[in-house]
Design a protein around this motif. Structure first.
Motif, PDB file in Angstrom:
ATOM      1  N   ASP A 153      -8.641   1.880   0.399  1.00  0.00           N
ATOM      2  CA  ASP A 153      -8.233   2.591  -0.723  1.00  0.00           C
ATOM      3  C   ASP A 153      -9.608   2.754  -1.486  1.00  0.00           C
ATOM      4  O   ASP A 153     -10.300   1.939  -2.160  1.00  0.00           O
ATOM      5  CB  ASP A 153      -7.522   1.870  -1.528  1.00  0.00           C
ATOM      6  CG  ASP A 153      -6.990   2.450  -2.957  1.00  0.00           C
ATOM      7  OD1 ASP A 153      -7.538   3.624  -3.302  1.00  0.00           O
ATOM      8  OD2 ASP A 153      -5.930   2.390  -3.513  1.00  0.00           O
ATOM      9  N   LEU A 169      -3.868   9.897  -3.172  1.00  0.00           N
ATOM     10  CA  LEU A 169      -3.235   8.926  -4.128  1.00  0.00           C
ATOM     11  C   LEU A 169      -2.306   9.393  -4.872  1.00  0.00           C
ATOM     12  O   LEU A 169      -1.286   8.958  -4.942  1.00  0.00           O
ATOM     13  CB  LEU A 169      -4.340   8.044  -4.936  1.00  0.00           C
ATOM     14  CG  LEU A 169      -5.191   7.142  -3.949  1.00  0.00           C
ATOM     15  CD1 LEU A 169      -6.237   6.395  -4.944  1.00  0.00           C
ATOM     16  CD2 LEU A 169      -4.083   5.896  -3.740  1.00  0.00           C
ATOM     17  N   GLN A 226       0.794  -1.114  -0.029  1.00  0.00           N
ATOM     18  CA  GLN A 226      -0.187  -0.116   0.077  1.00  0.00           C
ATOM     19  C   GLN A 226       0.821   1.312  -0.016  1.00  0.00           C
ATOM     20  O   GLN A 226       1.684   1.575   0.812  1.00  0.00           O
ATOM     21  CB  GLN A 226      -1.042  -0.103   1.170  1.00  0.00           C
ATOM     22  CG  GLN A 226      -1.898   0.909   1.243  1.00  0.00           C
ATOM     23  CD  GLN A 226      -2.781   1.294   0.072  1.00  0.00           C
ATOM     24  OE1 GLN A 226      -3.759   0.254   0.245  1.00  0.00           O
ATOM     25  NE2 GLN A 226      -2.791   2.349  -0.648  1.00  0.00           N
ATOM     26  N   ILE A 253      -6.677   7.500   0.182  1.00  0.00           N
ATOM     27  CA  ILE A 253      -6.459   6.701   1.346  1.00  0.00           C
ATOM     28  C   ILE A 253      -7.242   7.016   2.397  1.00  0.00           C
ATOM     29  O   ILE A 253      -6.731   8.066   2.896  1.00  0.00           O
ATOM     30  CB  ILE A 253      -5.072   6.328   1.372  1.00  0.00           C
ATOM     31  CG1 ILE A 253      -4.663   6.133  -0.274  1.00  0.00           C
ATOM     32  CG2 ILE A 253      -4.651   5.155   2.300  1.00  0.00           C
ATOM     33  CD1 ILE A 253      -4.853   4.575  -0.510  1.00  0.00           C
TER      34      ILE A 253
END
Length: 676
Positions: free
Chosen positions: A591, A669, A555, A596
């Protein structure tokens, strides 16, 4: 005597008798013809007597009615049986006859009865009466009525006896008409004499025939004789002589009209008058003069002059004001506006020419941020007498203040006045000032809190550490390494806590002064969480609390690494502080495709609902104590909020008292998310 003489004598006598008989027959024939002629005349007289429209009575000396014609019965509405053979008062139905059982001549009113007195005078003096007007009260159809009678009397001898012929004409209607006419003339005279406006009559040559007192006063005349028979043109100002003469001639031709003109009165006073002229006509439509009704309008003319001056001032004021002004009547028609109104609302000339408020309103709604709301307010105000002050905002960022109040005349609503002011720049300045004030308040609160932390939360542990060292040096056996180690471990814990507080304090101070360098990069979120967990592992082990990193090893997130670690470290520190021993803390990541979402969930004490709104406010530092007595200042959460917002993210909390809390924050993101 001899026979022949006797025979001769008989013959002579017979001859004479025959001649006398012949003369007698002739005379009798003449008398018979005379009687027949007399009877015919009598018959004609009776017909005339009966048919004549004037009532006729034949009375004897005792005032008994011997005969009466049909007109009498029509006047008194009685039958012949009720009239013939009765005394005059009884037969005519005099109301006073019933006052005595003996009837006419015996009541207390009879001695003064004008009819009785007149007939008695005729009988006594053998005289005549012609056209005497009497007012008698007669019983007509059982009701008393006053009747006006015109009475004429004539004595007449019948068979050697004195009689009286009485001719009666009922003039009641005529008298009532005359009295009504007199009363009408009296009223008209009173009206004319008291009428506040001038009433004048001019003859066919324009000369004065009549003028009432109000008119005489207007022109300064002491009495009517002073101006009677004179032309009114003598008083009229030169400028208006011709228009007045034209109006006079027009009226003589059967027309009418109105004229305002100025005169110079007999005493030199200048007066403005307004006259209305109509022709005076006879019944045959012949015009005999001109009637004029004239009023003094001098005060009105002066008021009009003042009004023009006032209107000029109002117009100048309207056009010089910075506000846009609009005046609308009760029918939603535009009565007045200034140039500034048109400029502010950017309305076309064609639209303004409609003078229709609803058309104007429809043309500007597209400019507004909330057109329906503005339209609703406007329509409500038109239905009430309320005053209103409000603000309207435009799509292009402009802001208008508008004030509206009803326009009243003599206590009656005749329309509505609107004023609009462009306050865009002022509103921007106010917002900037408000924001500056808000920031200043936050800075002051921060300063106060910093001083509080420095003065208490930071001073206390350092002071305690100092006292602890001094006490150890003075009382403890320095050769006992085990005791010394325990003391040093306590000192280490206190130093770590103090260091963390000082670290947050310095970071917060830099953030508030915009001195923190923001350098976002693509970082592995899983590794960052592990790093923060390692830093706090010893603190978690002391309370036997397990920390679970539930994020994906792959991630990634776009963030400033130092700021991200500061956020996670503070949230984890709080979670450990407020979680009971032997419990768990979970870190998870979602997500959303846009950003996030990171969550730090504990199984701690939870947060009182009253304190939830205070957590992220700079002027509301919340000081609390953990499950093992750890003290919190609330400064770390403010730092988390600042750093999350620098990433264009947000932070929030969900908590249930006694069950724990979940602190969430978001990060972008992509790079563009932060730049935008």
């Amino acid at each position: 005597m001899r026979n022949d003489e006797l025979e001769q004598l008989v013959t002579q006598r017979t001859s004479k008798l025959e001649a006398a008989n012949k003369d007698l027959s002739t005379e009798m024939e003449i008398r018979k013809k005379a009687e027949e002629k007399l009877l015919k005349k009598h018959d004609n007289f009776l017909k005339i007597f009966s048919a004549v429209p004037v009532g006729l009575l034949l009375l004897d000396r005792e005032m008994n009615i011997i005969d009466a014609n049909q007109a009498i019965y029509s006047i008194i509405l009685r039958e012949p049986t009720e009239v013939i053979g009765r005394r005059a008062g009884d037969g005519l139905g005099c109301v006073h006859s019933s006052e005595s059982s003996k009837g006419c001549g015996f009541s207390g009113s009879c001695p003064t009865c004008p009819l009785r007195l007149g007939i008695e005078q005729i009988i006594a003096e053998n005289s005549q009466i012609h056209g005497a007007e009497l007012n008698l009260s007669l019983m007509i159809n059982g009701k008393p009525e006053d009747r006006y009678l015109s009475v004429s009397t004539e004595p007449i001898d019948i068979d050697g006896h004195l009689h009286v012929i009485v001719a009666i004409d009922d003039i009641t209607d005529r008298k009532k008409t005359e009295e009504a006419l007199k009363e009408s003339e009296k009223r008209i005279s009173t009206i004319l004499e008291t009428e506040p406006e001038c009433v004048k009559i001019l003859d066919l040559e324009g000369k004065l025939e009549y003028m009432n007192p109000a008119g005489l006063n207007m022109i300064g005349a002491d009495n009517l004789d002073q101006v009677l028979g004179q032309s009114m043109l003598n008083l009229i100002s030169e400028k208006y002589k011709k228009p007045f003469a034209e109006l006079f001639l027009k009226t003589l031709d059967g027309g009418d009209g109105k004229l305002e003109f100025e005169i110079i009165g007999l005493k030199g006073r200048h007066i403005w008058l307004e006259t209305n002229s109509v022709p005076i006509r006879l019944q045959n439509e012949e015009i005999t003069g001109v009637l004029g009704i004239t009023r003094d309008i001098t005060d009105r003319k002066k008021a009009e002059k003042k009004l023009k001056k006032s209107l000029s001032l109002v117009t100048a004021t309207l056009e010089s004001t910075a506000d846009g002004i609009l005046v609308v009547d009760r029918k939603r028609k535009v009565r007045r506006f200034n140039k500034r109104f048109v400029e502010l609302w950017r309305i076309s000339d064609a639209t303004m020419l409609t003078r229709d408020d609803e058309t104007l309103l429809a043309s500007v709604l597209d400019q507004l941020s909330e057109p329906e709301n503005f339209l609703r307010k406007v329509e409500r105000l038109y239905l009430t007498d309320d005053e209103s002050f409000d603000v309207v905002r435009f799509k292009d960022g402009r802001t208008f203040e508008f004030y509206s109040q009803p326009q009243e005349l003599d206590g009656r609503n005749i329309g509505r006045v609107w004023s609009f002011r462009d306050v865009t720049e002022r509103k921007k300045a106010e917002e900037a000032l408000k924001e500056s004030k808000h920031q200043l308040e936050e800075l002051n609160a921060t300063k106060d809190k910093l001083f509080s932390i420095i003065g208490h939360d930071l001073r206390s542990p350092i002071g305690g550490l100092k006292q602890f060292v001094e006490l150890t040096l003075s009382t403890s056996d320095l050769t006992d390494t085990h005791s010394i180690r325990e003391i040093l471990e306590d000192i280490q814990k206190s130093a770590n806590t103090t260091y963390d507080l000082l670290e947050n304090l310095l970071a917060w101070a830099k953030s508030q002064r915009n001195e923190v360098v923001f350098m976002p990069t693509r970082v592995n979120l899983h590794e960052i969480i592990n790093a923060c967990t390692s830093l706090l592992a010893e603190t978690a082990r002391d309370k036997n609390i397990s920390i679970h990193n539930q994020s994906s090893p792959n991630q990634f997130v776009f963030a400033d690494q130092n700021m991200l670690m500061t956020i996670l470290r503070n949230l984890l520190t709080n979670a450990i502080k407020f979680t009971h021993p032997n419990k768990n803390i979970y870190l998870s990541v979602i997500d959303t495709g846009i950003d996030i979402s990171i969550s730090v969930k504990d199984e701690g004490v939870g947060i009182n609902p009253e304190n939830l709104d205070k957590l992220f406010k700079p002027n509301d530092f919340l000081t609390t104590f953990g499950t093992s007595g750890e003290k919190g200042t609330g400064l770390g959460l403010l730092l988390c909020k600042d750093f999350a917002e620098k990433h264009n993210g947000k932070i929030w909390v969900e908590s249930e008292l006694g069950k724990g809390s979940v602190f969430n924050f978001t990060l972008p993101l992509q790079t563009e998310t932060i730049n935008n």
